[in-house]
Enzyme design. Structure first.
Site, PDB file in Angstrom:
ATOM      1  N   ASP A  10       0.697  -1.423   0.376  1.00 37.65           N
ATOM      2  CA  ASP A  10      -0.188   0.027  -0.048  1.00 37.65           C
ATOM      3  C   ASP A  10       0.659   1.424  -0.070  1.00 37.65           C
ATOM      4  OD1 ASP A  10      -2.906   1.374   0.262  1.00 37.65           O
ATOM      5  OD2 ASP A  10      -3.226   0.114   1.343  1.00 37.65           O
ATOM      6  N   ASP A  37     -10.840   2.088  -2.821  1.00 35.11           N
ATOM      7  CA  ASP A  37     -11.723   1.735  -1.705  1.00 35.11           C
ATOM      8  C   ASP A  37     -13.072   1.812  -1.340  1.00 35.11           C
ATOM      9  OD1 ASP A  37      -9.399   1.210  -0.320  1.00 35.11           O
ATOM     10  OD2 ASP A  37      -8.970   3.563   0.596  1.00 35.11           O
TER      11      ASP A  37
HETATM   12  C1  GLA Z   1      -5.589   2.044   2.377  1.00 35.85           C
HETATM   13  C2  GLA Z   1      -6.171   0.599   1.337  1.00 35.85           C
HETATM   14  C3  GLA Z   1      -6.952   0.051   2.295  1.00 35.85           C
HETATM   15  C4  GLA Z   1      -6.556  -0.884   3.418  1.00 35.85           C
HETATM   16  C5  GLA Z   1      -6.018   0.393   4.344  1.00 35.85           C
HETATM   17  C6  GLA Z   1      -5.912   0.010   5.672  1.00 35.85           C
HETATM   18  O1  GLA Z   1      -7.218   2.589   2.644  1.00 35.85           O
HETATM   19  O2  GLA Z   1      -6.905   1.343  -0.068  1.00 35.85           O
HETATM   20  O3  GLA Z   1      -7.989  -1.628   1.346  1.00 35.85           O
HETATM   21  O4  GLA Z   1      -5.566  -1.905   2.833  1.00 35.85           O
HETATM   22  O5  GLA Z   1      -5.384   1.512   3.704  1.00 35.85           O
HETATM   23  O6  GLA Z   1      -5.385   0.805   6.252  1.00 35.85           O
END
Ligand code: GLA
Length: 726
Positions: A470, A539
């Site tokens: 990420d 997300d």
């Molecule tokens: C980001 C990702 C999510 C999740 C969060 C965790 O927003 O896109 O899918 O993994 O971080 O903090």
């Protein structure tokens, strides 16, 4: 394989136009012509449908010239790599500063080279500026069967003084005078990949990122079509996808003669690169092509290219597993027992990979702490991660984990030990994004430390089979006070550093499947997809919004790399309530995942999920290994439909969705694509038969065939039908 073992017709051909060298690149259905113009400028007079000719002059029947009194000026001419110093006034690809402050470059042609790289012909065109001591090699890697040319430039200091690249873009794509529309992808967090179409007019349209990553706001992809041509399946489209995951720019400029001049590459804003004598800089690659099968045809070329050439070879041909991810279910409050319970339920539903998301490491109870400390939180996992991993494996699933290696919370052991490892400006308060700072991945020690942390995580636990990487904030205060001379190189060095760490870990752990994520789809570009196997798309897991996001994603990338979760309702991002089957049918468009709190799902919901997951397993070869056709793009009212066809054209699935309908609106027809006209097909659900030709010409009604709803509901209906050749 050597160049000579490629078929002669596949090799770039050295030709001549008016006694000067020219090169004809011949692809499956596309020809690309390159030649030299005034002062040796590299021109690209033709990129389009193959004219079936061997004579390059057939492609330049019209004069390319400027005003008779300004024949040496290159404005309005199809220059393939303009440099500052050429007699032109449009956006240039290259600016090189010398110690005396001059920045004028003039390149003369030196030589051409044809070689074979991994079975694909490559044409290198070498130019130099003796005065500056500069050599520029333009590389054209030709993917004949894919109708794609991958371009890059290598800029080399062959002189004796320091040269500074103030701008080093990858390439220019010139198009002849006409009226065009530009298609680009835009958005923000939770709304990535929204397709925008707008007319190009005199002046420039600039799409770019200055955020450190390729960004949610604009995606490094473009397509150009003749004005007002909206057809999905027909019409000319030129397109490009930049393999770069950091700051980038694409400028689309209409010149005064209505010619179009597109340049793309690393963002020149705040960029500079020092080249000492003997050093060279190679730009990121731009994959470009032409289709006369509309935007759909262009997308399919890029998708096939990713699937067959570009994605990491180790997993390229492997079906992507159905995953469960615990993020929306548990957020940071992960714990061994609760994860084991989720894993049991996920396995019972048919899930193949169980992923623990954020919250498993360091003192991570919220987003204020612990990024940088990649060791297991002993309070949450008193028996170590091993217990959960063994449990997951015992359930017949693979195990995966979330990391965010480029980031650090000030409240972390890593930051306390090495505050200078984060980008910073001495004496200035940093700006926080999600309470975190960005680690300087241009630094060797930072990369080595993080590589070692990840190596330890993967080897200590033996069989972690999946990593989600990420990146959750845009970069600010991007300072490196210890290395002022490299300050403007960090934008590039960081991104190269990420690629290098991924390359090392892939080499050491070849079985691991990697997912790129950046607060959703903020870094799901061709650059990351060379080192990761799939991408978290957004997300925003609302099924209605996802239709638009996934449609946009699939303009530039393969469904095999597009991860979609089924989550709970009301949706966490929008509050919308879509039926479970609708959520599944949307998520089935790519790599299916489950992301809800399945500990709370009812027995009926679990049962329905099990049935839908089993159906997806049947459809997966079509979705992940077939060709995709958007039959009706998503709109807020009325149906939307997407079709996947097996490579042989003998089996197809059509998904139909309607979020909202109008009572009395007629049922339109969906004309299928890619079938074998002469064959008979049978619909799996009810045994109805038709021919490929009829399914393509007359089509099928745009409604879901769902025995439970003989009259389709107006709102929230979805379904799919499969046709198989008999
Ligand atoms: C980001 C990702 C999510 C999740 C969060 C965790 O927003 O896109 O899918 O993994 O971080 O903090």
């Amino acid at each position: 394989m050597t160049a000579s073992s490629l078929a002669n017709s596949q090799l770039p051909r050295r030709e001549s136009i008016g006694g000067r060298p020219a090169w004809l690149l011949r692809l499956r259905s596309t020809d690309v012509l390159l030649c030299l113009g005034a002062n040796d400028a590299l021109l690209l007079p033709y990129w389009g449908r193959s004219g079936g000719t061997d004579r390059p002059t057939d492609y330049v029947l019209h004069p390319q010239g400027n005003r008779p009194s300004h024949r040496e000026f290159l404005d309005g001419q199809p220059v393939a790599y303009p440099v500052y110093g050429d007699a032109l006034f449009k956006e240039v690809c290259l600016v090189v500063a010398r110690p005396d402050g001059s920045r004028d470059t003039r390149l003369s042609f030196v030589e051409d080279r044809v070689e074979n790289v991994d079975g694909h012909p490559v044409l290198d065109l070498v130019f130099q500026d003796e005065l500056v001591g500069l050599r520029v090699t333009h590389r054209f890697q030709v993917f004949v069967e894919h109708d794609i040319v991958v371009r890059s430039a290598t800029i080399e200091n062959r002189g004796s003084e320091l040269l500074v690249l103030e701008r080093a873009l990858t390439a220019a794509l010139p198009l002849p005078p006409d009226r065009y529309d530009a298609c680009t992808l835009h958005g923000t967090w939770g709304r990535e990949f929204t397709l925008k179409r707008r007319p190009l007019a005199p002046g420039k349209l600039v799409v770019e990122s200055r955020r450190g990553s390729s960004s949610h706001e604009a995606h490094p992809w473009f397509a150009i079509r003749p004005r007002d041509d909206e057809s999905e399946h027909t019409g000319a489209v030129w397109f490009g996808s930049l393999a770069w995951s950091g700051n980038w720019i694409c400028s689309l400029e209409v010149e005064l003669n209505d010619a179009v001049h597109i340049v793309a590459g690393v963002q020149p804003f705040d960029f500079a690169w020092r080249l000492t004598p003997g050093e060279s800089f190679t730009t990121p690659e731009l994959a470009g092509g032409y289709s006369d099968e509309g935007l759909g045809g262009a997308s399919r070329l890029l998708q096939a290219f990713e699937e067959e050439v570009w994605l990491p070879a180790s997993h390229r041909d492997r079906p992507r597993p159905i995953l469960y991810n615990s993020w929306e279910a548990t957020n940071f409050a992960v714990g061994a027992d609760q994860q084991i319970e989720l894993a049991r339920r996920a396995a019972a539903m048919g899930t193949e990979l169980f992923v623990v998301d954020d919250g498993w490491f360091g003192a991570r109870d919220d987003d204020f702490a612990a990024l940088g400390d990649w060791t297991v939180n002993a309070a949450k996992f008193p028996n170590g991660l091993r217990q959960l991993i063994d449990e997951v494996h015992g359930l017949g699933m693979q195990f995966g984990i979330w990391v965010e290696p480029e980031m650090v919370n000030p409240n972390s052991d890593l930051y306390r030990a090495h505050p200078d490892w984060a980008y910073h400006i001495d004496g200035r308060e940093p700006t926080y994004g999600r309470n975190q700072l960005v680690l300087n991945f241009a630094r060797d020690d930072v990369r080595e430390h993080l590589t070692e942390q990840l190596r330890r995580l993967l080897s200590d636990h033996g069989s972690i089979e999946f990593v989600k990487w990420d990146h959750n904030r845009a970069w600010t205060e991007v300072g490196w006070p210890e290395r002022p001379e490299q300050q403007r190189e960090v934008w590039v060095r960081h991104v190269r550093g990420v690629y290098a760490v991924l390359a090392t870990l892939r080499r050491e752990f070849p079985e691991v499947l990697w997912e790129t994520c950046a607060g959703g789809g903020g870094r799901a570009d061709l650059g990351m997809l060379r080192w990761t196997d799939q991408a978290w798309t957004s997300d925003n897991t609302d099924a209605a919004d996802r239709l638009t996001i996934q449609y946009g994603f699939s303009r530039a990338h393969t469904p095999r790399a597009m991860v979609n979760w089924v989550t709970d309702v009301p949706n966490q991002q929008t509050g919308r309530i879509a039926p479970l089957a609708f959520r599944f049918h949307v998520a089935m468009q790519g790599v299916l995942g489950i992301g809800g709190d399945i500990n709370e799902w009812s027995a009926e919901e679990i049962d329905e999920a099990r049935r839908l997951i089993a159906q997806y397993k049947q459809l997966r070869p079509l979705v992940q290994f077939g060709r995709q056709y958007w039959l009706v793009p998503p709109t807020p009212l009325g149906p939307c439909a997407v079709q996947y066809v097996s490579p042989a054209g003998d089996r197809t699935v059509v998904f139909v969705y309607q979020m909202r309908g109008l009572r009395g609106a007629g049922v339109g027809r969906l004309h299928l694509h890619g079938l074998q006209p002469g064959r008979k097909y049978r619909r799996d659900a009810d045994g109805v038969e038709s021919t490929g030709a009829a399914l393509m010409a007359a089509g099928i009604p745009a409604e879901a065939v769902d025995p439970r709803h003989p009259t389709p509901m107006l709102d929230w209906y979805s379904g799919f039908q499969v046709w198989t050749a008999i």
